[in-house]
Structures are given as C-alpha cells and as structure tokens.
Design a protein around this motif. Sequence first.
Motif, PDB file in Angstrom:
ATOM      1  N   PHE A 116       0.828  -1.204   0.000  1.00 24.20           N
ATOM      2  CA  PHE A 116       0.000   0.000   0.000  1.00 24.20           C
ATOM      3  C   PHE A 116       0.867   1.261   0.000  1.00 24.20           C
ATOM      4  N   VAL A 117       1.924   1.286   0.797  1.00 27.16           N
ATOM      5  CA  VAL A 117       2.823   2.443   0.833  1.00 27.16           C
ATOM      6  C   VAL A 117       3.515   2.623  -0.513  1.00 27.16           C
ATOM      7  N   LEU A 118       4.010   1.535  -1.085  1.00 28.60           N
ATOM      8  CA  LEU A 118       4.700   1.631  -2.369  1.00 28.60           C
ATOM      9  C   LEU A 118       3.750   2.055  -3.486  1.00 28.60           C
ATOM     10  N   ILE A 119       2.498   1.604  -3.438  1.00 25.99           N
ATOM     11  CA  ILE A 119       1.520   2.019  -4.451  1.00 25.99           C
ATOM     12  C   ILE A 119       1.227   3.515  -4.331  1.00 25.99           C
ATOM     13  N   SER A 120       1.128   4.006  -3.100  1.00 22.86           N
ATOM     14  CA  SER A 120       0.863   5.439  -2.897  1.00 22.86           C
ATOM     15  C   SER A 120       2.022   6.290  -3.405  1.00 22.86           C
ATOM     16  N   VAL A 121       3.243   5.860  -3.131  1.00 22.23           N
ATOM     17  CA  VAL A 121       4.414   6.607  -3.613  1.00 22.23           C
ATOM     18  C   VAL A 121       4.483   6.568  -5.135  1.00 22.23           C
ATOM     19  N   SER A 122       4.223   5.402  -5.707  1.00 24.24           N
ATOM     20  CA  SER A 122       4.241   5.283  -7.164  1.00 24.24           C
ATOM     21  C   SER A 122       3.159   6.144  -7.811  1.00 24.24           C
ATOM     22  N   LEU A 123       1.995   6.219  -7.183  1.00 26.53           N
ATOM     23  CA  LEU A 123       0.924   7.071  -7.694  1.00 26.53           C
ATOM     24  C   LEU A 123       1.319   8.539  -7.670  1.00 26.53           C
ATOM     25  N   ALA A 124       1.946   8.965  -6.586  1.00 23.31           N
ATOM     26  CA  ALA A 124       2.361  10.373  -6.480  1.00 23.31           C
ATOM     27  C   ALA A 124       3.399  10.722  -7.540  1.00 23.31           C
ATOM     28  N   PHE A 125       4.380   9.881  -7.733  1.00 22.43           N
ATOM     29  CA  PHE A 125       5.417  10.170  -8.711  1.00 22.43           C
ATOM     30  C   PHE A 125       4.895  10.054 -10.143  1.00 22.43           C
ATOM     31  N   THR A 169      11.001   8.345 -10.758  1.00 28.29           N
ATOM     32  CA  THR A 169      10.028   7.279 -10.983  1.00 28.29           C
ATOM     33  C   THR A 169      10.716   5.942 -11.238  1.00 28.29           C
ATOM     34  N   PHE A 170      11.831   5.984 -11.968  1.00 24.89           N
ATOM     35  CA  PHE A 170      12.590   4.757 -12.200  1.00 24.89           C
ATOM     36  C   PHE A 170      13.116   4.183 -10.885  1.00 24.89           C
ATOM     37  N   VAL A 171      13.580   5.046  -9.968  1.00 23.49           N
ATOM     38  CA  VAL A 171      14.077   4.570  -8.673  1.00 23.49           C
ATOM     39  C   VAL A 171      12.948   3.938  -7.861  1.00 23.49           C
ATOM     40  N   VAL A 172      11.766   4.559  -7.858  1.00 23.39           N
ATOM     41  CA  VAL A 172      10.624   3.999  -7.124  1.00 23.39           C
ATOM     42  C   VAL A 172      10.211   2.651  -7.719  1.00 23.39           C
ATOM     43  N   ASP A 173      10.152   2.578  -9.034  1.00 20.44           N
ATOM     44  CA  ASP A 173       9.788   1.304  -9.669  1.00 20.44           C
ATOM     45  C   ASP A 173      10.826   0.224  -9.391  1.00 20.44           C
TER      46      ASP A 173
END
Length: 315
Positions: free
Chosen positions: A82-91, A129-133
């Motif tokens: 859930f945290v990673l999805i929220s961060v990915s959505l923001a970026f 975004t690449f770093v988050v992914d």
Amino acid sequence: MSELGKFIVIALLSCSITTIVSIIYITLCCFALIYRFDCSTAQTIVHNSDYLLILVYRQYIKDDTCFGSLAIPDLMHSDTVFVLISVSLAFSAASLLAALSLIVAIFNKECWYYLDFGTYVHTGFCVATFVVDMTFAIHFGLDYTKLTDRLNADILDEPTKYLIDMLRIGAFLLIVLTMKGFVAHAINLPLLVPLIYYLLRINTEQKEPKNHIQEVLNVSTRDSESWPIQNVAATNLEPVKNVQPSNIQNEEVSQTSDCEFLPVSSLQGHSKPQAHFGISPHRPFTYSEGLTPTMLRSKSPKPPKPYTPNPDYGQ
C-alpha cells in the motif's frame, strides 16, 4: 536539422512516452487502492481462470482486516504494498504534470523561457520514478526468490505447491508490471541523455553572441579610455607643412651644401630625430629621393655672379 529541432523532437517523444505510461499506471494504482478496502471481493478461492489474479490480490493488495486475505509468512505485507503504491501514484502524477508542462512550453513560444526548468524537472521525475519502480520490483524479486526456494525444498504437499507456484508466477508478473515492462524505461531513460545534451548546446549558442557583444563593448571602452593619451601624443608632434616638391628639393640641396662646410666632429655628435611615441609623421613624396649629393649639386642652379661695373678708361 538544428540543435533546437532535435531537442524538440526528442522532448516530444520522451514526454509522449511518459504521458501514456503515467496515465496507465495512475489508473492501475487507483484501482489497487479502491479494491484494497473492498472486502467483498474474492472472499473465497475459486478454481477457475481467475485463480492467479485472485491469489495475487489476496496476498498483496487486500487489507489484512478483510476476510479472505492471504498472508503467507516471509512475504511482503499488504501494508508495505500500500505504501509503495501510494508513492508510485504520487510520482506518476508528478511525471504526468511535468511532461504536459514541457509539451505546452514547446508549442507556446511565449513559454520558451521555461524550457530549461521544464526539461530539468521532467528529467528529474523520470529518474525518480525509475528509482521507485526499481524499489518496488526489488521487493517482489525477493518474494520470487523465497517462493522458488520453497518449491525447491520439496517439503510441501501438492495443493500447497500449486499455490506457491501460482504466487511465484504472480510475483514475477508484478516485477514486470512495476518496471513498466522494462520497455518504457529502456526507451525513455536513454532519451534523457541527448535531451540534456542538446539543451546545453542551445544555451551555449545563445551565450556566444552575448559574449561577443560584451567583448566589443570592452574593446570600445578601452579605446575610449586611451583616446585622450593618443590626442596628447598627437599634439606633441610638430605639424607637417604642406611644402611643394620643388621647395623640398631646394631645402635638401641647401642642407647638403651646408653640411659640406661643417666639421666631421659636429656631424658625428648630431643625433638623429626620433619619432615621438613611436609615431613618425608622413612627409610628401619627392622626386629627389634616392639621389646622391653630387647629383643634386650638379643639377642645382649656380648662383649668379656679382655685378661688377665696367671700368671707365676715359678718366
């Protein structure tokens, strides 16, 4: 094609890829957040073609407080997802806004002043975004390794092996999904290098005329500062009279004839005239240049004989 044209083409291509991919992943993240709190979805395991998707949903997306969630130990928790999805959505949303802003700045010439800022912001969000992914994919990669080790241990019964195998396949698909199929990043990230390169080239070409103008202004300023000194030097020079060639010839002849009666010691002690401040005044051309004193004496007119009266013999 000029550097500006190449920059525009690369920027539009990169922004188009970022816009399409960001819209897709914003939609997927929104669906994941919506279905996370929908406890009525996939309450029981059904043996059909949707088994893989439902198993992945129960393990990684569905909230643990809901009935029917599947929380296998040593695997990534749904709260972490859930945290990673929220961060990915923001970026993804920030990348979409940056790409659209750069596209608007390219097509609107009045906004070309913001091309530098828009390009750097777009590049920064693409890299972030690449770093988050990559972080998201590493977590799923760890789960894939753990599930593979469990299958290789051969201590599970057949139904459990099937479930673990399906989760292992699901973890691999999530790796590919979070990395955007490896295609979007593989195309977009290399485009950022020539994008920044041509932007720097354009800025360098725009600064060169300004530097040239500044050099011209500096040279003109130095000339204006040295102008009074040149005027003083010019005033110290004796003015050259506009003398006719015949007069100059007569003056040279007279000077030559006078020098014949001067002693050698006086001639040796006579210093040559030197030009003031390294500037020698120009004198008009005469046809007597290059002639020797003997030639000049032979051509010079002889002085008239003094008048003597005739003697008067009659007295």
